[in-house]
Design an enzyme around this catalytic site. Structure first.
Site, PDB file in Angstrom:
ATOM      1  CE1 TYR A 127     167.780  34.572  54.635  1.00 45.09           C
ATOM      2  CE2 TYR A 127     165.686  34.070  55.671  1.00 45.09           C
ATOM      3  CZ  TYR A 127     166.631  34.991  55.277  1.00 45.09           C
ATOM      4  OH  TYR A 127     166.415  36.315  55.525  1.00 45.09           O
TER       5      TYR A 127
ATOM      6  CD  GLU B  44     155.842  38.419  48.866  1.00 47.81           C
ATOM      7  OE1 GLU B  44     154.635  38.712  48.975  1.00 47.81           O
ATOM      8  OE2 GLU B  44     156.456  38.484  47.796  1.00 47.81           O
TER       9      GLU B  44
ATOM     10  CG  ASN C 271     150.437  24.514  55.205  1.00 41.96           C
ATOM     11  OD1 ASN C 271     151.304  25.338  54.874  1.00 41.96           O
ATOM     12  ND2 ASN C 271     149.453  24.163  54.403  1.00 41.96           N
ATOM     13  CD  GLU C 272     152.124  20.216  59.652  1.00 41.43           C
ATOM     14  OE1 GLU C 272     153.112  20.722  59.070  1.00 41.43           O
ATOM     15  OE2 GLU C 272     151.354  19.405  59.086  1.00 41.43           O
TER      16      GLU C 272
END
Lengths: 382, 395, 382, 395
Positions: free
Chosen positions: D128, D244, D381-382
């Site tokens: 990816y 997911e 996480n940003e």
């Protein structure tokens, strides 16, 4: 494994929220608080009529047999609207204690009276200098014939100034800090020798300091067993803790919502401040705290009814720890994002913040509950 | 490199300390040390005592009646005053408008205004902020239209701290609407007894009246009360804002508070023992103690550094306010459930009514609530981080 | 009150940084580390020639009489360039100990040899299971005639595998954990019974495990007094702690700089990521931590030479506490802002991060030093 | 509302636990529990054992050979596997490419690829990410030009975890440069033994080879290896990424790690006593324990909630990675100075050389370093906080 509300619970929640949205607005609440009465007859009667005050009592005593989850639903809705009525004191703490530990006669005398809205009660559990240790009881109850004479003082009696009757923990044997030797007594607020100093709290509630000087009560005023009151007291406080956890979740949600609204309206340098990435991420953090808090409030409410003491206390302390911390973060960020307005009495956010701050101080702050779970870890792994 | 104060500086500290021991009135000291609000009279009485000593304007140069101290001496003076329990002097006159008058005012303005600031007889207020402006000062909308020898002022100022006592107020006003935001602003001194001025309290989240809205309805202000040139007020405003390099760190105040905290931690009980014996509580105090020491050294580094006020001021503002806020949070938590009680009367002089727990609990939650303003006012801490990004990091 | 470097110190700093910028590049450093030798002859000789290895020794022993601030200057420059030479072990720890506590003969024998670059040394102070308590010494030294027989094991001996001679703390009397009864011995690395296991550390340094089996040393191998070695040992470790504080400040500064550079180059969604406000504020936080760390490193370096034990130890612990925490924050943010590249061996940021992480673990981590200052607060306020 | 598992779920848990007790090979279990790296052989051996039980694809529906478990059952299975010390199954085949093949692949592709994924005989890798793309997946530059029945692929993929073992790789490639970024992308399955593919190690900051660059130099890929339609690959990629809901929370793994942490805290010594007796250390463990419990309940709430994967997944990803990172940090600190040592050989099977301190110290710092990737990969996480702002908060 199921996190859905029952149809009944959903209805309860919907009707309560609708009621509060109409009848417990910012202005009406301000007027109620200004009265200094600590309760509002109209609101309290309406809650009684909705069956709320009876929900968690057994069906035999005019109740509906509800559980901790039902309390959660009520408290969360109260938290969203910052309701300051004596529900926690009367129904959850005192009512719950009578329900779980009282004699049949006591239940008959008390629960229906609470349910109908006519009787307010309070739990006098803490003492000065003891901080959060419920077993640190110096108030003495000495047998005098078939009666008991109570002497001592209790602190942080939520809505104690409004109560007709108190439940007082007193020492009948053992040393200060012994869990054994604590007995719970029903004491009339107007009994001779009882002095109740009623104070406002910073968040619009009422609290009282109670002093007891040669207060005479009969043996049938004992709730539960002589000397064995501690487990019931602890459980009642655990239920109260679960209740304020749920309340905090409602308050946190309200803070997230009002902050979102404010930051999308308020412009600085020509754009709504909600467009600033730093503020967006702070709001995301508020949301995460509120989500985490909700999970823990569910856990605490589920466990609050349990008689497995270790499991219950662990769940309660874990929940209060994270919710205390989350309430602090959500409160502080919410005020900060409101800028100067956030520190004025005019803003909803300021009131939410105050309640979130004080909830952390009730029934043990985050440090206290961290200590509980931490020491518990030592016992379990030793 | 030498972290010790010079013998001269130590001697100066002793002199200040002795003066405070001799002259700080006991009633004022007691109130301050108990974190109860000093009255207007107390603030003014103390200013007169300082003035009599020639120390009324600790940051003022000698030519205007100040002691002519350098920045380290000023810091020592501030710190000793705070540690002794002296009330804070009123910044708005002494440290905000006075430097502007000294630098940009004419002789008449200096003669007229500076003495009253120095002896405390005139209470000054600040008229910078406007509703909805927040950290974006230049967006102001209060107007002053010229009418002969007067300006006619209309509009509203807000967040005017202690404005209820104000004799005079300094204001930024828009004198020209044609130009872009930061131009066309003038700096006026306004007598608060002028007709058309209305001061209304803003009740803060701690229930106290510390802050005000000030409304101007066709208020006539003589042109001679304008500082410097018309439309150039932004220059003076920037000077005022940039004047303080290290004051926002509040080191002296926080050192006094830290000392007080250590006393509180010995007094407040945790299950029958002083809360200082609770390691979780003590750790938080020790952490703050270390951070405060770092802040103090950073202030001293900044003071003795030749370069002007830049992003260092932002760093100090952020750290100073964060430490202060956490200290007041800890002071609140030290008193546990006692802190939930709200007894505003106990903050007044001569209160003898009932308390919950000790006197430590009285200002606990209110101070904590009130101190949330620290990270909002004076340029929010978010704005300060923007400044650091731009000035220091070049982003 | 003066925070300026002297002209001499400024020159030292300038020439050292220039040297390192040329001779201690990313690639050269990688090759040096790959050699597994723990020191590079060319670099070490150059440092000796610059007078660096002698700077803090007395003038009578080929030194320049420098102080803790001089050490700070050197270590900060090393921190910026991630120099892994045995300066801390040889000059600061072992050299400093001999300087402060050694006999004249020991100083004569050792300091000039260190100064010239020919002698590497190490300090064997810690033991397995003792964590950071220097007084927890189980290694025994038993008198045997005029000699001593050493038996035991030491851990975390920085650059112990490269040292010609070790200074070993051993118990000559008292119980494990007594501060009294600890004696410091000079022990040749090739002495009979000495086994040194040399290991790499994660950040490119070397450390050793030393075992001692009936190692015979004579009485004149004692550094300082019999049984009274602890204060000197503690002071040496305090000086080492101040030194790594200074080093960390250099490393934090380098992390701030490399992160600024990277985020201004690296584009995502079409713009340099340094344009994102959230990342800007994180870099501002890095800057603030580095500023705070610098203040504390100055304090620690200033106090490191002091014989006022309480003041020195408080300053050292406060500094290591905040710098340990700052190093953690700066390291984590730096890596995070480098994105995927930050966790690869190719990036400078990854190496800075590793050193920042391990510095926190040396001579007591943040928790340990928080404990020190916290308990100190108890003593002082008791 | 009921937080208890149903009797059926409890019975299922017992069944899984018994199976693990019977079938998990001791050598594999020991390595995993000691946080040492399982070998390729171990991962494949375990996959075969699971497959023999019919449990090879715990998330797979029955029609493709899976057990057809619901999400709560999948969670129970994951958790029991982690607690027992089973190695993680290889996600790239089982949970990433397989769902795409099931949903968008043709029958031939299903028949050809799914069995090898299920029995572990074919090792899949992920193609990816590209250099410089980071969280901005759509900016990819690897091209596939059509040449008769083949695509000719040129470019580079990166961050290919365990790609050194890879048999096949699934890739996003640009098949149309004319359209804007997210269109013109196709989804290809590529045999890694094809000429022109070059896999080069990326050494991570812990010194380990876990990640790879994969270079494509005129690699011929049969058109039949394209999933779905040409230029529509972004749709399939989004499906894969959105598949997911709760896996990123890693609850099972972290519960196993928490159990291990509590053991470590009893084993590692702090001045002669187990470090669990050090309140500062224990508090941090207790804090994480509580946060992990909150995470677990949040996962269960999300699983039993009817609404699809939205911002909840971002919340879980943030909390899961933060908790995981702090847990590994604590595990490192538990071993104190022992953790500074780097003995990579001790991570290999049959190492009998010297250690520093206990075996607990061996993976300490390396794992901590390595786990920094958690908050970076899989959408930093940003980015997750951006998603929450947009999806949940509507900003």
């Amino acid at each position: 494994m199921n996190f859905e509300l029952t149809e009944e619970q959903q209805m309860l929640q919907d009707s309560l929220r609708r009621f509060l949205a109409n009848e417990y607005t910012f202005d009406k609440r301000r007027d109620i608080l200004a009265s200094g009465k600590g309760t509002n007859e109209t609101i309290w009667s309406a809650l009684a009529e909705m069956g709320l005050l009876a929900f968690t009592f057994p069906e035999d005593y005019d109740g509906l047999g509800g559980n901790g989850i039902d309390t959660m639903i009520v408290m969360e809705s109260f938290g969203r609207a910052l309701v300051t009525e004596p529900y926690l004191a009367t129904v959850v703490l005192a009512g719950g204690l009578v329900r779980d530990a009282g004699s049949d006669a006591q239940k008959q005398a008390i629960l229906p009276a609470i349910a109908s809205g006519e009787k307010l009660m309070a739990l006098a559990a803490y003492e000065n200098g003891a901080r959060y240790n419920l077993a640190n009881v110096k108030t003495k109850a000495e047998a005098s014939g078939s009666d008991y004479l109570l002497n001592g003082a209790k602190t942080a009696v939520i809505h104690g100034g409004q109560a007709k009757q108190l439940i007082v923990s007193a020492r009948t044997s053992g040393d200060t800090r012994d869990e054994n030797g604590i007995t719970l007594f029903l004491v009339g607020a107007d009994a001779s020798g009882v002095t109740i100093n009623d104070f406002a709290t910073h968040d619009g509630f009422r609290t009282a300091e109670v002093s007891l000087k040669d207060v005479k009560v009969s043996a049938d005023a004992i709730v539960g067993e002589l000397d064995k009151g501690f487990p019931a007291l602890e459980k009642a406080i655990d239920q109260g803790t679960a209740a304020v956890c749920a309340e905090a979740v409602g308050t946190m949600d309200a803070m997230v919502e009002t902050t979102l609204e404010y930051t999308q309206t308020r412009k600085q340098f020509g754009v709504p401040i909600a467009k600033f990435q730093v503020l967006q991420h702070k709001m995301a953090d508020m949301f995460i705290h509120a989500q985490q808090g909700r999970s823990m409030a569910i856990l605490a409410s589920d466990q609050a009814d349990s008689d497995d003491r270790d499991a219950r206390r662990e769940a309660i302390s874990q929940a209060k720890l994270l919710i205390g911390q989350g309430a602090r973060e959500v409160g502080q960020i919410g005020v900060q994002l409101h800028g100067g307005m956030g520190v004025t009495d005019e803003m909803w956010a300021a009131h939410l913040f105050k309640r979130l701050t004080l909830i952390n101080l009730l029934f043990g702050d985050a440090d206290y509950h961290l200590g509980q779970v931490s020491d518990n870890l030592l016992d379990k792994t030793a | 490199m030498d972290l010790n104060y010079t013998p001269e500086q130590e001697a100066f500290r002793q002199e200040v300390r002795q003066f405070l021991k001799d002259k700080l009135p006991a009633d004022i000291q007691e109130r301050v040390q108990k974190r109860l609000r000093p009255t207007k009279d107390m603030v003014q009485r103390w200013q007169q005592i300082l003035h009599a000593q020639g120390w009324g304007g600790s940051t003022w140069p000698k030519e205007f009646g100040g002691p002519g101290w350098n920045e380290v001496e000023q810091l020592i003076f501030e710190e000793e005053c705070a540690l002794a329990g002296a009330p804070r002097q009123l910044d708005f006159g002494l440290r905000m408008v006075a430097p502007v008058i000294m630098k940009f005012g004419n002789q008449e303005q200096k003669d007229r205004h500076l003495p009253g600031i120095l002896d405390g007889s005139v209470w000054w207020s600040q008229g910078y902020s406007e509703p909805g402006a927040g950290s974006d000062l230049a967006s102001l909308r209060t107007t002053a239209e010229r009418d002969g020898d007067y300006y006619i002022v209309n509009g509203q100022k807000t967040w005017t701290t202690l404005g209820q006592h104000g004799d005079w107020i300094f204001c930024l006003v828009r004198t020209n609407k044609e130009v872009k935001s930061q131009e066309g602003i003038s700096f006026l001194l306004i007598d608060m007894k002028s007709p058309g001025i209305d001061v209304k309290p803003i009740i803060m989240l701690d229930g106290e009246h510390e802050i005000n809205d000030v409304f101007f309805d066709n208020v006539k202000v003589p042109v001679e009360n304008r500082i410097g040139e018309e439309d150039k007020g932004w220059t003076y405003a920037k000077y005022l804002l940039g004047h303080e390099r290290t004051g926002l760190a509040n080191v002296g105040q926080w050192k006094a508070m830290m000392r007080r905290m250590k006393e509180i931690a010995r007094q407040e009980q945790d299950d029958g023992k002083p809360i200082i014996e609770n390691a979780r509580f003590r750790d938080r105090l020790a952490q703050l103690d270390a951070e405060l020491r770092a802040l103090e050294i950073t202030v001293l580094r900044t003071l003795t550094n030749a370069s002007g006020p830049g992003a260092e001021a932002s760093t100090l503002k952020i750290r100073g306010t964060e430490i202060g806020q956490r200290m007041f949070e800890l002071a609140m938590e030290a008193t546990g459930q006692d802190a939930i009680t709200h007894i505003p009367e106990a903050l007044e002089p001569d209160y003898t009514g009932p308390l919950v727990g000790s006197l430590n609990a009285v200002p606990g939650a209110g101070d904590y609530f009130n101190m949330r303003k620290l990270s909002i006012f004076g340029g929010s801490n978010e704005i300060q981080r923007n400044i650091i990004s731009k000035l220091v990091l070049g982003l």
